[in-house]
Scaffold this motif. Structure first.
Motif, PDB file in Angstrom:
ATOM      1  N   MET A 183      15.439  -0.532   7.805  1.00  0.00           N
ATOM      2  CA  MET A 183      16.657   0.274   7.813  1.00  0.00           C
ATOM      3  C   MET A 183      17.590  -0.120   6.664  1.00  0.00           C
ATOM      4  N   GLN A 184      17.712  -1.422   6.409  1.00  0.00           N
ATOM      5  CA  GLN A 184      18.555  -1.881   5.302  1.00  0.00           C
ATOM      6  C   GLN A 184      17.985  -1.442   3.960  1.00  0.00           C
ATOM      7  N   LEU A 185      16.666  -1.531   3.822  1.00  0.00           N
ATOM      8  CA  LEU A 185      16.031  -1.106   2.571  1.00  0.00           C
ATOM      9  C   LEU A 185      16.189   0.396   2.362  1.00  0.00           C
ATOM     10  N   ASP A 186      16.053   1.167   3.447  1.00  0.00           N
ATOM     11  CA  ASP A 186      16.210   2.618   3.339  1.00  0.00           C
ATOM     12  C   ASP A 186      17.643   2.995   2.980  1.00  0.00           C
ATOM     13  N   LEU A 187      18.609   2.241   3.502  1.00  0.00           N
ATOM     14  CA  LEU A 187      20.007   2.526   3.189  1.00  0.00           C
ATOM     15  C   LEU A 187      20.279   2.350   1.702  1.00  0.00           C
ATOM     16  N   SER A 194      18.187   0.520  -7.413  1.00  0.00           N
ATOM     17  CA  SER A 194      16.902   0.186  -8.023  1.00  0.00           C
ATOM     18  C   SER A 194      16.311  -1.049  -7.347  1.00  0.00           C
ATOM     19  N   LYS A 195      15.073  -1.383  -7.727  1.00  0.00           N
ATOM     20  CA  LYS A 195      14.440  -2.584  -7.169  1.00  0.00           C
ATOM     21  C   LYS A 195      15.234  -3.838  -7.542  1.00  0.00           C
ATOM     22  N   ARG A 196      15.757  -3.857  -8.766  1.00  0.00           N
ATOM     23  CA  ARG A 196      16.538  -5.013  -9.202  1.00  0.00           C
ATOM     24  C   ARG A 196      17.819  -5.131  -8.386  1.00  0.00           C
ATOM     25  N   GLU A 197      18.498  -4.013  -8.155  1.00  0.00           N
ATOM     26  CA  GLU A 197      19.723  -4.053  -7.361  1.00  0.00           C
ATOM     27  C   GLU A 197      19.436  -4.417  -5.918  1.00  0.00           C
ATOM     28  N   THR A 198      18.338  -3.920  -5.389  1.00  0.00           N
ATOM     29  CA  THR A 198      17.951  -4.277  -4.019  1.00  0.00           C
ATOM     30  C   THR A 198      17.671  -5.765  -3.911  1.00  0.00           C
ATOM     31  N   PHE A 199      17.041  -6.306  -4.946  1.00  0.00           N
ATOM     32  CA  PHE A 199      16.729  -7.733  -4.931  1.00  0.00           C
ATOM     33  C   PHE A 199      18.004  -8.573  -4.946  1.00  0.00           C
ATOM     34  N   TRP A 200      18.921  -8.280  -5.869  1.00  0.00           N
ATOM     35  CA  TRP A 200      20.114  -9.108  -6.020  1.00  0.00           C
ATOM     36  C   TRP A 200      21.128  -8.901  -4.908  1.00  0.00           C
ATOM     37  N   LYS A 201      21.225  -7.700  -4.366  1.00  0.00           N
ATOM     38  CA  LYS A 201      22.264  -7.410  -3.382  1.00  0.00           C
ATOM     39  C   LYS A 201      21.805  -7.540  -1.938  1.00  0.00           C
ATOM     40  N   LEU A 202      20.485  -7.529  -1.708  1.00  0.00           N
ATOM     41  CA  LEU A 202      20.001  -7.597  -0.328  1.00  0.00           C
ATOM     42  C   LEU A 202      18.971  -8.697  -0.121  1.00  0.00           C
ATOM     43  N   ARG A 203      17.882  -8.640  -0.865  1.00  0.00           N
ATOM     44  CA  ARG A 203      16.788  -9.581  -0.604  1.00  0.00           C
ATOM     45  C   ARG A 203      17.192 -11.035  -0.865  1.00  0.00           C
ATOM     46  N   MET A 208      18.630 -16.807   1.579  1.00  0.00           N
ATOM     47  CA  MET A 208      19.272 -18.113   1.402  1.00  0.00           C
ATOM     48  C   MET A 208      19.041 -19.071   2.571  1.00  0.00           C
ATOM     49  N   PRO A 209      19.216 -18.651   3.831  1.00  0.00           N
ATOM     50  CA  PRO A 209      18.941 -19.601   4.926  1.00  0.00           C
ATOM     51  C   PRO A 209      17.501 -20.105   4.928  1.00  0.00           C
ATOM     52  N   TYR A 210      16.557 -19.215   4.620  1.00  0.00           N
ATOM     53  CA  TYR A 210      15.152 -19.602   4.550  1.00  0.00           C
ATOM     54  C   TYR A 210      14.909 -20.565   3.386  1.00  0.00           C
ATOM     55  N   LEU A 211      15.558 -20.276   2.264  1.00  0.00           N
ATOM     56  CA  LEU A 211      15.375 -21.125   1.081  1.00  0.00           C
ATOM     57  C   LEU A 211      15.839 -22.548   1.350  1.00  0.00           C
ATOM     58  N   PHE A 212      17.038 -22.699   1.908  1.00  0.00           N
ATOM     59  CA  PHE A 212      17.559 -24.049   2.107  1.00  0.00           C
ATOM     60  C   PHE A 212      16.762 -24.811   3.164  1.00  0.00           C
ATOM     61  N   THR A 213      16.249 -24.115   4.160  1.00  0.00           N
ATOM     62  CA  THR A 213      15.385 -24.784   5.143  1.00  0.00           C
ATOM     63  C   THR A 213      14.124 -25.322   4.469  1.00  0.00           C
ATOM     64  N   SER A 214      13.544 -24.514   3.589  1.00  0.00           N
ATOM     65  CA  SER A 214      12.334 -24.958   2.881  1.00  0.00           C
ATOM     66  C   SER A 214      12.653 -26.030   1.845  1.00  0.00           C
ATOM     67  N   LEU A 215      13.866 -26.003   1.278  1.00  0.00           N
ATOM     68  CA  LEU A 215      14.235 -27.034   0.314  1.00  0.00           C
ATOM     69  C   LEU A 215      14.321 -28.406   0.972  1.00  0.00           C
ATOM     70  N   LYS A 216      14.779 -28.460   2.217  1.00  0.00           N
ATOM     71  CA  LYS A 216      14.844 -29.744   2.929  1.00  0.00           C
ATOM     72  C   LYS A 216      13.447 -30.323   3.114  1.00  0.00           C
ATOM     73  N   VAL A 217      12.493 -29.459   3.435  1.00  0.00           N
ATOM     74  CA  VAL A 217      11.106 -29.920   3.556  1.00  0.00           C
ATOM     75  C   VAL A 217      10.556 -30.300   2.186  1.00  0.00           C
ATOM     76  N   GLY A 218      10.873 -29.473   1.194  1.00  0.00           N
ATOM     77  CA  GLY A 218      10.332 -29.687  -0.141  1.00  0.00           C
ATOM     78  C   GLY A 218      10.803 -30.969  -0.785  1.00  0.00           C
TER      79      GLY A 218
END
Length: 288
Positions: A183-187, A194-203, A208-218
């Motif tokens: 639904m967010q992607l369709d909006l 564009s794909k670039r705007e979708t990446f920077w503004k949504l994806r 970020m929460p997933y990234l920092f969780t993996s950084l602690k393991v990494g």
């Protein structure tokens, strides 16, 4: 107070079991010395005293490890080859460089995987397969190959660290970048993003929460890689070198002190990532 009490209880139980194990494992040496001297078998009090402070015990007692840790950290000049601060900094340097390399590689691969079907089908299986290779087996190969082309010092250890740290970052970022629902992607598509705007503004913000969780393991895995990278090289500096020298000369107290120093370094690094996580997510409005 209630939250601290369970932690203190568990710690006290672990320390008590440690002391009991030390008495049990160090006792044979005491009995052997008494037999050699023709003396009667020592009583419990004597046995307890002589197993607590052996010079080269099978299992050092907690107070021996703490004493060695404090002496090697605060009782020596930082530049001393016996200082854990000196050795710790050498290992931390390789850890941070390898962590930066592994994080960058993991993020780049994750971005490619979510935007390219061929990379998703080809890179991810190879990344998973790479983690089935025992690091103790591949570390000497990496060091030998790099030495043959004149690459020595910090770089080989950093590459081994990156090898261990890139995978959790890759998996976490792929999961995070795919976390926005349809639904967010369709909006955004409705708004003509564009794909670039979708990446920077949504994806990216959603990841970020997933990234920092993996950084602690990494970063913890990166520290392990740096220490493992020091073992096959016969290194003279680093926590891995302290472990090696301790094993060569039977200095079990030194080995345990280096192990605890490595654990403390890992805890500090993970806490540092946690502090950065809190500030970044708070700045993004994800936490209060």
């Amino acid at each position: 107070m209630r939250s601290i009490l369970p932690v203190v209880t568990v710690v006290l139980i672990i320390v008590a079991l440690w002391y009991a194990a030390a008495v049990r494992l160090n006792a044979p040496w005491v009995y052997d010395q008494a037999e050699r001297a023709g003396a009667p078998a020592p009583g419990f009090g004597q046995l307890l005293g002589e197993t607590m402070d052996q010079e080269r015990p099978v299992l050092p007692t907690p107070h021996q490890v703490v004493t060695e840790l404090v002496k090697s950290t605060f009782g020596m000049a930082v530049s001393s080859k016996r200082s854990l601060v000196y050795h710790g900094w050498v290992t931390i340097s390789a850890t941070l460089l390898g962590f930066a390399m592994g994080t960058g590689l993991g993020i780049l691969l994750a971005v490619g995987i979510i935007h390219n079907r061929a990379m998703d089908l080809s890179v991810m299986p190879w990344a998973i397969a790479s983690q089935t290779i025992p690091i103790l087996a591949i570390a000497p190969m990496i060091i030998v190959v790099l030495n043959s082309i004149g690459v020595q010092g910090l770089i080989p250890k950093a590459i081994i660290s990156a090898f261990l740290s890139f995978f959790p970052v890759l998996v976490g970022m792929v999961k995070g970048l795919r976390s926005p629902d349809q639904m967010q992607l369709d909006l955004l598509a409705t708004y003509g993003a564009s794909k670039r705007e979708t990446f920077w503004k949504l994806r990216l913000p959603s990841s970020m929460p997933y990234l920092f969780t993996s950084l602690k393991v990494g970063i913890a895995a990166s520290l392990v890689g740096a220490i493992v990278g020091e073992l096959p090289t016969g290194a003279v500096a680093g926590l891995g070198a302290r472990l090696l020298s301790g094993s060569y000369y039977g200095q079990t107290v030194q080995i345990w002190a280096a192990l605890f120093a490595a654990a403390l370094v890992a805890a500090v690094l993970v806490m540092a990532v946690g502090v950065i996580e809190g500030r970044v997510l708070r700045r993004m409005g994800m936490v209060r």
